[in-house]
Enzyme design. Structure first.
Site, PDB file in Angstrom:
ATOM      1  N   ASP A 138       2.426   2.848   3.338  1.00  0.00           N
ATOM      2  CA  ASP A 138       1.547   3.915   3.312  1.00  0.00           C
ATOM      3  C   ASP A 138       1.132   4.583   4.624  1.00  0.00           C
ATOM      4  OD1 ASP A 138      -1.087   5.089   2.145  1.00  0.00           O
ATOM      5  OD2 ASP A 138      -1.871   4.221   3.971  1.00  0.00           O
ATOM      6  N   ASN A 168     -12.681   5.748   0.062  1.00  0.00           N
ATOM      7  CA  ASN A 168     -12.678   5.028   1.516  1.00  0.00           C
ATOM      8  C   ASN A 168     -13.849   5.193   2.570  1.00  0.00           C
ATOM      9  OD1 ASN A 168     -10.228   4.028   0.889  1.00  0.00           O
ATOM     10  ND2 ASN A 168      -8.842   5.435   1.933  1.00  0.00           N
ATOM     11  N   THR A 215      -7.228   3.833  -1.192  1.00  0.00           N
ATOM     12  CA  THR A 215      -6.754   2.597  -0.835  1.00  0.00           C
ATOM     13  C   THR A 215      -7.897   1.704  -1.300  1.00  0.00           C
ATOM     14  OG1 THR A 215      -5.236   3.060   0.837  1.00  0.00           O
ATOM     15  CG2 THR A 215      -6.164   0.863   0.941  1.00  0.00           C
ATOM     16  N   ASP A 270       0.911  -1.228   0.046  1.00  0.00           N
ATOM     17  CA  ASP A 270      -0.030   0.183   0.105  1.00  0.00           C
ATOM     18  C   ASP A 270       0.774   1.095  -0.076  1.00  0.00           C
ATOM     19  OD1 ASP A 270      -1.883   1.973   0.806  1.00  0.00           O
ATOM     20  OD2 ASP A 270      -2.930   0.697   1.723  1.00  0.00           O
ATOM     21  N   LYS A 302     -19.766  -2.801   7.985  1.00  0.00           N
ATOM     22  CA  LYS A 302     -19.887  -2.248   6.561  1.00  0.00           C
ATOM     23  C   LYS A 302     -18.949  -2.833   5.219  1.00  0.00           C
ATOM     24  CE  LYS A 302     -22.974   0.846   7.563  1.00  0.00           C
ATOM     25  NZ  LYS A 302     -22.650   2.263   8.048  1.00  0.00           N
ATOM     26  N   HIS A 343      -1.529   3.140  -4.794  1.00  0.00           N
ATOM     27  CA  HIS A 343      -1.499   4.615  -5.042  1.00  0.00           C
ATOM     28  C   HIS A 343       0.009   4.966  -4.836  1.00  0.00           C
ATOM     29  CE1 HIS A 343      -1.937   5.132  -0.874  1.00  0.00           C
ATOM     30  NE2 HIS A 343      -2.993   4.467  -1.191  1.00  0.00           N
TER      31      HIS A 343
END
Length: 416
Positions: free
Chosen positions: A195, A95, A74, A38, A113, A241
């Site tokens: 990240d 995100n 991400t 990441d 979620k 990214h």
């Protein structure tokens, strides 16, 4: 008393032989291990002189950079890598986002979620592989802990970033050492440390360099471990990214309260993601008036009506995109004053991503691949990450469903 006839024995012998041949063929069928680091920016390999990455690149194929989909965040991009769809088509549009269908917010920090298949469109690679008679595995990846289409990967783990990195790598080896009938032909594995440090210290920070070098040591560990496993494994190294260095200076901050000043709070829902934002207007008849107020305040950002969002962003069809959409100019961020007050005052820089990759090369990610199905020493120009999905399918001999990606973009790195 039961007796074998000559015909029965011959049939049994041929059946056994055919099963043995099938097993041997399956043993030789390709495998793919896809590793994500990441936030690993496209230029970190040279910037920090990473020996294992450099050796890997010599032996395989390397892209100048891999362009993330917009927004360069991400969750949207990890899910794009395993579905071949732009975020505006697979539904994980950020995100954090607002879902009108349920009148609720999705956030990567909300476990219920994250594990709800309602939010995930497309056919992930794990399910594609399983639909074609093979097993799959994932040691952390967006979507892997969700029963999308009613299925999980054959083997998977719920995300826990405290799990030691070497334990994750050893799990990959353990999966590949399983008997053929139980062995996954696709494995995805994820690491967050580059990240994490990139956000905290920026892409030029010492801690970021240390995280990059740790990623490099993991690449060395994976490569050496795979040498001891006699299987045709193709190893793909990617990132979601890159990272942009933000200056902690007031002139680079766009204040949410100033942009929205004078607009009644009951008229809209505002979803701020720092490099872009959404406004969902409760009374659609007020769209033009709210738009005109914000348009007059444009400074280092652009506001679009949903239908006018630039086509290159592939976002203006999904209901999780607001009636108005903000795109912030690189070097700037939109914050609420309350959120900004929580950032450490002593920090002169930090790292940010989410900008439009087409105008912000710092968003560029890595793509490197090597293995028995990959040509060695191949350099390829920048490409969009939607094309990784059909590449993995091609390596595994699978015909993918229609997606945004196209195998023609990357088929040049495949051995015929």
């Amino acid at each position: 008393m039961f007796h074998f006839s000559k015909i029965s024995f011959s049939f049994f012998f041929l059946l056994t032989l055919n099963f043995s041949v099938f097993a041997q063929q399956n043993e030789k069928a390709p495998y793919v291990v896809m590793v994500s680091f990441d936030g690993f920016r496209y230029d970190y390999v040279e910037k920090y002189n990473t020996p294992n990455f450099k050796e890997f690149i010599k032996q395989g194929a390397a892209a100048e950079m891999m362009l993330p989909s917009f927004p360069s965040k991400t969750f949207p991009n990890h899910y794009t890598l395993v579905t071949g769809l732009y975020p505006g088509n697979h539904g994980l549009v950020d995100n954090t986002f607002y879902d009108k269908g349920r009148d609720t917010f999705y956030s990567i920090r909300q476990r219920e979620k994250v594990e709800d298949p309602y939010y995930y469109g497309g056919l992930p690679l794990w399910q594609l592989v399983q639909q074609n008679g093979m097993k799959s595995a994932s040691y952390f990846w967006v979507g892997s802990e969700t029963p999308i289409g009613g299925q999980f990967p054959t083997y998977y783990h719920r995300f826990d970033d405290t799990v030691p990195h070497k334990k994750r790598v050893n799990a990959v080896f353990d999966w590949l050492k399983l008997p053929e009938a139980e062995r996954p032909h696709l494995i995805t594995i994820y690491f967050s440390m580059v990240d994490t440090q990139g956000h905290e210290y920026g892409p030029n920070g010492l801690k970021t360099k240390e995280a990059v070098m740790e990623a490099d040591s993991l690449v060395g560990m994976i490569v050496e471990g795979l040498k001891k496993i006699d299987l045709p494994v193709n190893l793909i190294l990617v990132a979601d990214h890159g990272m942009y260095e933000m200056q902690n200076k007031p002139e680079y901050f766009i204040y949410q309260e100033d942009v929205l000043a004078g607009i009644p709070k009951n008229d809209f829902i505002f979803v701020n993601n720092s490099t872009h934002a959404n406004i969902f207007i409760k009374n659609i008849a007020k769209t033009d008036s709210i738009y005109n107020v914000i348009k007059a305040r444009e400074s280092h950002f652009k506001v679009y009506k949903k239908a006018e969002i630039p086509a290159k962003l592939h976002l203006n069809q999904h209901p999780r995109i607001g009636d108005l959409f903000f795109v912030v100019e690189p070097a700037y961020s939109i914050y609420s004053k309350e959120a900004l007050a929580k950032k450490p005052e002593t920090r002169s820089v930090w790292g940010v991503h989410g900008f439009d990759p087409s105008v912000t090369p710092e968003m560029g990610a890595i793509f490197y691949a090597k293995g028995p199905n990959i040509k060695a020493g191949v350099k390829i120009p920048a490409f969009d990450n939607i094309h990784v999905y059909p590449l993995v399918a091609a390596i595994l001999g699978i015909t993918p469903p229609k997606v945004d990606g196209n195998i023609m973009v990357l088929e040049g790195i495949l051995k015929k």
